[in-house]
Write a protein that holds these residues in place. Structure first.
Motif, PDB file in Angstrom:
ATOM      1  N   VAL A 132       0.858  -1.180   0.000  1.00  0.00           N
ATOM      2  CA  VAL A 132       0.000   0.000   0.000  1.00  0.00           C
ATOM      3  C   VAL A 132       0.895   1.231   0.000  1.00  0.00           C
ATOM      4  CG1 VAL A 132      -1.774   1.289   1.256  1.00  0.00           C
ATOM      5  CG2 VAL A 132      -1.814  -1.220   1.262  1.00  0.00           C
ATOM      6  N   GLU A 133       0.650   2.129  -0.949  1.00  0.00           N
ATOM      7  CA  GLU A 133       1.422   3.367  -1.049  1.00  0.00           C
ATOM      8  C   GLU A 133       0.450   4.533  -1.163  1.00  0.00           C
ATOM      9  OE1 GLU A 133       4.569   5.419  -4.119  1.00  0.00           O
ATOM     10  OE2 GLU A 133       4.590   3.249  -3.937  1.00  0.00           O
ATOM     11  N   ASP A 134       0.589   5.485  -0.292  1.00  0.00           N
ATOM     12  CA  ASP A 134      -0.313   6.650  -0.258  1.00  0.00           C
ATOM     13  C   ASP A 134      -1.782   6.222  -0.225  1.00  0.00           C
ATOM     14  OD1 ASP A 134       1.851   8.369  -0.303  1.00  0.00           O
ATOM     15  OD2 ASP A 134       1.716   8.784  -2.445  1.00  0.00           O
ATOM     16  N   GLY A 135      -2.067   5.156   0.501  1.00  0.00           N
ATOM     17  CA  GLY A 135      -3.435   4.686   0.627  1.00  0.00           C
ATOM     18  C   GLY A 135      -3.941   3.874  -0.553  1.00  0.00           C
ATOM     19  N   VAL A 136      -3.097   3.612  -1.532  1.00  0.00           N
ATOM     20  CA  VAL A 136      -3.485   2.859  -2.723  1.00  0.00           C
ATOM     21  C   VAL A 136      -2.908   1.453  -2.631  1.00  0.00           C
ATOM     22  CG1 VAL A 136      -3.286   2.717  -5.246  1.00  0.00           C
ATOM     23  CG2 VAL A 136      -3.548   4.949  -4.140  1.00  0.00           C
ATOM     24  N   LEU A 137      -3.764   0.438  -2.719  1.00  0.00           N
ATOM     25  CA  LEU A 137      -3.321  -0.947  -2.766  1.00  0.00           C
ATOM     26  C   LEU A 137      -2.772  -1.211  -4.169  1.00  0.00           C
ATOM     27  CD1 LEU A 137      -3.114  -3.781  -1.500  1.00  0.00           C
ATOM     28  CD2 LEU A 137      -5.445  -4.199  -2.341  1.00  0.00           C
ATOM     29  N   LEU A 138      -1.484  -1.530  -4.246  1.00  0.00           N
ATOM     30  CA  LEU A 138      -0.846  -1.699  -5.552  1.00  0.00           C
ATOM     31  C   LEU A 138      -1.113  -3.087  -6.121  1.00  0.00           C
ATOM     32  CD1 LEU A 138       2.621  -0.002  -4.897  1.00  0.00           C
ATOM     33  CD2 LEU A 138       0.439   1.047  -5.538  1.00  0.00           C
ATOM     34  N   ALA A 139      -1.456  -3.136  -7.381  1.00  0.00           N
ATOM     35  CA  ALA A 139      -1.662  -4.397  -8.092  1.00  0.00           C
ATOM     36  C   ALA A 139      -0.779  -4.402  -9.344  1.00  0.00           C
ATOM     37  CB  ALA A 139      -3.124  -4.580  -8.457  1.00  0.00           C
ATOM     38  N   ASP A 140      -1.099  -3.559 -10.318  1.00  0.00           N
ATOM     39  CA  ASP A 140      -0.336  -3.498 -11.566  1.00  0.00           C
ATOM     40  C   ASP A 140       0.897  -2.627 -11.395  1.00  0.00           C
ATOM     41  OD1 ASP A 140      -2.528  -4.837 -12.541  1.00  0.00           O
ATOM     42  OD2 ASP A 140      -3.236  -3.200 -13.815  1.00  0.00           O
ATOM     43  N   MET A 141       1.939  -2.945 -12.146  1.00  0.00           N
ATOM     44  CA  MET A 141       3.096  -2.055 -12.230  1.00  0.00           C
ATOM     45  C   MET A 141       2.884  -1.155 -13.450  1.00  0.00           C
ATOM     46  SD  MET A 141       7.154  -2.773 -12.842  1.00  0.00           S
ATOM     47  CE  MET A 141       7.526  -3.226 -11.160  1.00  0.00           C
ATOM     48  N   VAL A 142       3.090   0.133 -13.249  1.00  0.00           N
ATOM     49  CA  VAL A 142       3.047   1.089 -14.342  1.00  0.00           C
ATOM     50  C   VAL A 142       4.502   1.351 -14.745  1.00  0.00           C
ATOM     51  CG1 VAL A 142       2.391   3.416 -15.057  1.00  0.00           C
ATOM     52  CG2 VAL A 142       0.962   2.153 -13.421  1.00  0.00           C
ATOM     53  N   VAL A 143       4.820   1.119 -16.007  1.00  0.00           N
ATOM     54  CA  VAL A 143       6.167   1.358 -16.507  1.00  0.00           C
ATOM     55  C   VAL A 143       6.156   2.691 -17.245  1.00  0.00           C
ATOM     56  CG1 VAL A 143       8.044   0.495 -17.955  1.00  0.00           C
ATOM     57  CG2 VAL A 143       6.604  -1.121 -16.676  1.00  0.00           C
ATOM     58  N   LEU A 144       7.081   3.558 -16.849  1.00  0.00           N
ATOM     59  CA  LEU A 144       7.240   4.851 -17.491  1.00  0.00           C
ATOM     60  C   LEU A 144       8.604   4.870 -18.168  1.00  0.00           C
ATOM     61  CD1 LEU A 144       6.057   5.528 -14.281  1.00  0.00           C
ATOM     62  CD2 LEU A 144       5.300   7.437 -15.653  1.00  0.00           C
ATOM     63  N   SER A 145       8.740   5.655 -19.217  1.00  0.00           N
ATOM     64  CA  SER A 145      10.026   5.718 -19.904  1.00  0.00           C
ATOM     65  C   SER A 145      10.390   7.166 -20.211  1.00  0.00           C
ATOM     66  CB  SER A 145       9.998   4.884 -21.189  1.00  0.00           C
ATOM     67  OG  SER A 145       9.082   5.441 -22.106  1.00  0.00           O
ATOM     68  N   MET A 146      11.690   7.387 -20.399  1.00  0.00           N
ATOM     69  CA  MET A 146      12.204   8.711 -20.712  1.00  0.00           C
ATOM     70  C   MET A 146      13.293   8.566 -21.775  1.00  0.00           C
ATOM     71  SD  MET A 146      14.095  11.543 -18.234  1.00  0.00           S
ATOM     72  CE  MET A 146      14.876  10.281 -17.263  1.00  0.00           C
ATOM     73  N   PRO A 147      13.170   9.304 -22.880  1.00  0.00           N
ATOM     74  CA  PRO A 147      14.261   9.291 -23.861  1.00  0.00           C
ATOM     75  C   PRO A 147      15.448  10.061 -23.276  1.00  0.00           C
ATOM     76  CG  PRO A 147      12.526  10.806 -24.553  1.00  0.00           C
ATOM     77  CD  PRO A 147      12.050  10.120 -23.297  1.00  0.00           C
ATOM     78  N   LEU A 148      16.594   9.428 -23.220  1.00  0.00           N
ATOM     79  CA  LEU A 148      17.734  10.031 -22.538  1.00  0.00           C
ATOM     80  C   LEU A 148      18.391  11.165 -23.323  1.00  0.00           C
ATOM     81  CD1 LEU A 148      19.305   6.898 -20.871  1.00  0.00           C
ATOM     82  CD2 LEU A 148      17.967   8.719 -19.807  1.00  0.00           C
ATOM     83  N   LYS A 149      18.287  11.150 -24.619  1.00  0.00           N
ATOM     84  CA  LYS A 149      18.911  12.229 -25.409  1.00  0.00           C
ATOM     85  C   LYS A 149      18.278  13.584 -25.088  1.00  0.00           C
ATOM     86  CE  LYS A 149      21.766   9.616 -27.648  1.00  0.00           C
ATOM     87  NZ  LYS A 149      23.015   9.365 -26.995  1.00  0.00           N
ATOM     88  N   ALA A 150      17.013  13.581 -24.708  1.00  0.00           N
ATOM     89  CA  ALA A 150      16.305  14.830 -24.410  1.00  0.00           C
ATOM     90  C   ALA A 150      16.459  15.254 -22.948  1.00  0.00           C
ATOM     91  CB  ALA A 150      14.821  14.665 -24.744  1.00  0.00           C
ATOM     92  N   ALA A 151      17.036  14.392 -22.136  1.00  0.00           N
ATOM     93  CA  ALA A 151      17.143  14.687 -20.704  1.00  0.00           C
ATOM     94  C   ALA A 151      18.216  15.746 -20.455  1.00  0.00           C
ATOM     95  CB  ALA A 151      17.484  13.412 -19.937  1.00  0.00           C
ATOM     96  N   PRO A 152      17.926  16.666 -19.535  1.00  0.00           N
ATOM     97  CA  PRO A 152      18.950  17.667 -19.204  1.00  0.00           C
ATOM     98  C   PRO A 152      20.108  17.008 -18.464  1.00  0.00           C
ATOM     99  CG  PRO A 152      17.076  17.859 -17.730  1.00  0.00           C
ATOM    100  CD  PRO A 152      16.714  16.827 -18.764  1.00  0.00           C
ATOM    101  N   ILE A 153      21.285  17.574 -18.586  1.00  0.00           N
ATOM    102  CA  ILE A 153      22.456  17.044 -17.891  1.00  0.00           C
ATOM    103  C   ILE A 153      22.584  17.750 -16.545  1.00  0.00           C
ATOM    104  CG2 ILE A 153      24.964  16.847 -17.929  1.00  0.00           C
ATOM    105  CD1 ILE A 153      24.790  16.586 -20.963  1.00  0.00           C
ATOM    106  N   VAL A 154      22.658  16.967 -15.489  1.00  0.00           N
ATOM    107  CA  VAL A 154      22.867  17.468 -14.134  1.00  0.00           C
ATOM    108  C   VAL A 154      24.219  16.956 -13.700  1.00  0.00           C
ATOM    109  CG1 VAL A 154      22.024  17.426 -11.772  1.00  0.00           C
ATOM    110  CG2 VAL A 154      20.392  17.428 -13.660  1.00  0.00           C
ATOM    111  N   THR A 155      25.079  17.809 -13.222  1.00  0.00           N
ATOM    112  CA  THR A 155      26.416  17.375 -12.851  1.00  0.00           C
ATOM    113  C   THR A 155      26.665  17.521 -11.362  1.00  0.00           C
ATOM    114  OG1 THR A 155      27.341  19.552 -13.332  1.00  0.00           O
ATOM    115  CG2 THR A 155      27.401  17.931 -15.105  1.00  0.00           C
ATOM    116  N   PHE A 156      27.347  16.552 -10.807  1.00  0.00           N
ATOM    117  CA  PHE A 156      27.864  16.547  -9.448  1.00  0.00           C
ATOM    118  C   PHE A 156      29.224  15.865  -9.543  1.00  0.00           C
ATOM    119  CE2 PHE A 156      23.255  15.834  -8.751  1.00  0.00           C
ATOM    120  CZ  PHE A 156      22.960  17.026  -8.106  1.00  0.00           C
TER     121      PHE A 156
END
Length: 161
Positions: A132-156
């Motif tokens: 249970v997360e934030d009061g929601v009983l989890l059943a399905d997994m939601v898969v999200l994706s991000m194209p990496l070429k468009a992602a901003p570069i963060v440096t440390f």
């Protein structure tokens, strides 16, 4: 802030990883084959992430966790941004699988991820207890994706331990 890639004694950080994936057996499935990164500030651990290679073009953010007293302060977002920049030359896409808790989905979407597909019954099949997360009983997994070429570069500064 600094990013440390942990190559030895990964299980030393299991307490932090369990905040994002509450069943140790599930973490064991990806920890050894994944790259573990810690975000630290002033020598103190703030956040952790595990990234795995899923194919020649896709990596997956398997675990993203932030120390409870530092949550909602931008550490998770900073680590996701850094990881996207770190992997953009090796992979085309980063994906993340999560439950249907609205706050978690909103967080990942604000980081640049968009819904891709679902894995029906993932949490009920693979976990030995209800999640249970934030009061929601989890059943399905939601898969999200991000194209990496468009992602901003963060440096440390990066160190390997």
């Amino acid at each position: 802030m600094e990013i440390h890639r942990i190559q030895r004694d990964k299980r030393k950080h299991l307490d932090l990883l369990l905040l994002a994936d509450e069943q140790e057996e599930m973490i064991e499935r990806y920890l050894d084959r994944g790259a573990l990164f810690l975000l630290t500030e002033r020598g103190s651990r703030r956040a952790a992430a595990v990234v795995t290679q899923e194919s020649g073009t896709v990596c997956e953010l398997k675990n993203l966790s932030v120390e409870p007293k530092f949550q909602r302060r931008g550490y998770g977002r900073a680590l996701v941004g850094w990881l996207a920049g770190h992997y953009r030359d090796r992979f085309e896409t980063m994906q993340v699988g999560t439950g249907e808790a609205p706050s978690t989905l909103a967080f990942y979407q604000s980081c640049g991820f968009s819904p891709s597909h679902r894995i029906p019954g993932f949490f009920t099949i693979h976990y030995d207890h209800p999640i249970v997360e934030d009061g929601v009983l989890l059943a399905d997994m939601v898969v999200l994706s991000m194209p990496l070429k468009a992602a901003p570069i963060v440096t440390f500064r990066e160190e390997f331990l």
